[in-house]
Design an enzyme around this catalytic site. Sequence first.
Site, PDB file in Angstrom:
ATOM      1  N   ARG A  86       0.798  -1.232   0.000  1.00  0.00           N
ATOM      2  CA  ARG A  86       0.000   0.000   0.000  1.00  0.00           C
ATOM      3  C   ARG A  86       0.827   1.277   0.000  1.00  0.00           C
ATOM      4  O   ARG A  86       0.459   2.257  -0.651  1.00  0.00           O
ATOM      5  CB  ARG A  86      -0.951   0.007   1.205  1.00  0.00           C
ATOM      6  CG  ARG A  86      -2.120  -0.957   1.058  1.00  0.00           C
ATOM      7  CD  ARG A  86      -2.946  -1.003   2.327  1.00  0.00           C
ATOM      8  NE  ARG A  86      -4.017  -1.996   2.225  1.00  0.00           N
ATOM      9  CZ  ARG A  86      -4.627  -2.528   3.276  1.00  0.00           C
ATOM     10  NH1 ARG A  86      -4.258  -2.177   4.500  1.00  0.00           N
ATOM     11  NH2 ARG A  86      -5.576  -3.416   3.095  1.00  0.00           N
ATOM     12  N   CYS A 133      -9.850  -1.123   4.991  1.00  0.00           N
ATOM     13  CA  CYS A 133     -11.302  -0.934   4.959  1.00  0.00           C
ATOM     14  C   CYS A 133     -11.740   0.357   5.642  1.00  0.00           C
ATOM     15  O   CYS A 133     -12.625   1.061   5.129  1.00  0.00           O
ATOM     16  CB  CYS A 133     -12.000  -2.133   5.606  1.00  0.00           C
ATOM     17  SG  CYS A 133     -11.382  -2.575   7.245  1.00  0.00           S
ATOM     18  N   GLN A 161     -15.357  -0.976  14.738  1.00  0.00           N
ATOM     19  CA  GLN A 161     -15.117  -1.982  13.714  1.00  0.00           C
ATOM     20  C   GLN A 161     -15.652  -3.351  14.111  1.00  0.00           C
ATOM     21  O   GLN A 161     -15.417  -3.851  15.210  1.00  0.00           O
ATOM     22  CB  GLN A 161     -13.619  -2.047  13.399  1.00  0.00           C
ATOM     23  CG  GLN A 161     -13.111  -0.732  12.816  1.00  0.00           C
ATOM     24  CD  GLN A 161     -11.632  -0.710  12.513  1.00  0.00           C
ATOM     25  OE1 GLN A 161     -10.960   0.277  12.775  1.00  0.00           O
ATOM     26  NE2 GLN A 161     -11.108  -1.787  11.945  1.00  0.00           N
ATOM     27  N   HIS A 201     -18.525  -1.660   9.357  1.00  0.00           N
ATOM     28  CA  HIS A 201     -17.797  -0.745  10.236  1.00  0.00           C
ATOM     29  C   HIS A 201     -18.513   0.601  10.303  1.00  0.00           C
ATOM     30  O   HIS A 201     -19.100   1.062   9.317  1.00  0.00           O
ATOM     31  CB  HIS A 201     -16.384  -0.488   9.704  1.00  0.00           C
ATOM     32  CG  HIS A 201     -15.453  -1.651   9.834  1.00  0.00           C
ATOM     33  ND1 HIS A 201     -15.752  -2.800  10.513  1.00  0.00           N
ATOM     34  CD2 HIS A 201     -14.181  -1.812   9.353  1.00  0.00           C
ATOM     35  CE1 HIS A 201     -14.710  -3.635  10.451  1.00  0.00           C
ATOM     36  NE2 HIS A 201     -13.761  -3.062   9.748  1.00  0.00           N
TER      37      HIS A 201
END
Length: 330
Positions: free
Chosen positions: A98, A128, A155, A240
């Site tokens: 990432r 996420c 979450q 979430h």
Amino acid sequence: MKIAIVGASGAVGQEFLKILGERPLPIDELVLFGSERSAGRKYMFRGREIEVRLLQHNDDFRGIDFALVSAGASTSREYAETITRHGTLMIDNSSAFRMDADVPLVVPEVNPDDARQAPRRIIANPNCTTIQMVVALQAVERLSHIRRVHVASYQSASGAGAAAMAELERQHAQLAAGEEPAVEKFAFQLAYNVIPHIDLFTDNDYTKEEMKMFNETRKIMHSDIRVSATCVRVPVMRAHSESVWLETERPLSVGEVRAAFASAPGIVLMDEPADKVYPMPLFVAGHDPVYVGRIRKDLACDNGLTFWCVSDQIRKGAALNAVQIMETLL
């Protein structure tokens, strides 16, 4: 078009199967890969049974156009060269790449053009919690530059995978039967509890999950935005929630922000507090959009606003976002 799913038996892999089956993509062949534990399992796709192949270092990815990968960071790092060697584009759901400068980190509602610059044939799917937040932030950013964000996440168990969901169900059953709940996936019992700790702690006492929200948001939005996060695991099965406080360069009215959310791609506005209309995981799980509500001025900051957003983190927070990246390129 030939597509592969790596990690087909996991929670995200199963969601890949479901989403690909729902969308009108011209898929000529779907190939499923998994570990030794899941190899040999069979899943139905568009009326046809497909057997999971063992993921190996060979030429199985020759001729595959896209590989949707959700098998963990270590697997992604180990198999990236094998997957991309023959030109396959790897859309990776793990944290492995990432923050690599030569790997785009993409949320199609925010930075779709970045997907077209992937020199390593790898595109990273963000975390996420970051995905649902930046979809909402981008709607505000179009009105005025966002300087800073404070966010508290709530979450669900499914963010930690299928085994975590099973553990939460099992803990409730054990407690109902008067038994001591077994704790394996989480640091503490999650049933009837909240745990202010997701992922490992770093040197600054923020967790890796919280630092992802800082670093990934800046990369996706190409911004100097500063994000301070507290990530909390809650005993919810799926989807979430986030409470977001933001400060913009110029003051914005609630009305113009509400209008921006209402017209933004990927967002559903649910903001009628007098009628108890606001997003909740109970009603959002299994759906695609990011749902936004509780929009109001921040009483502690003149240029501040706060809102609440909820999204299914297995769909938009993982599998759906990866499929949307593929659709963007197609």
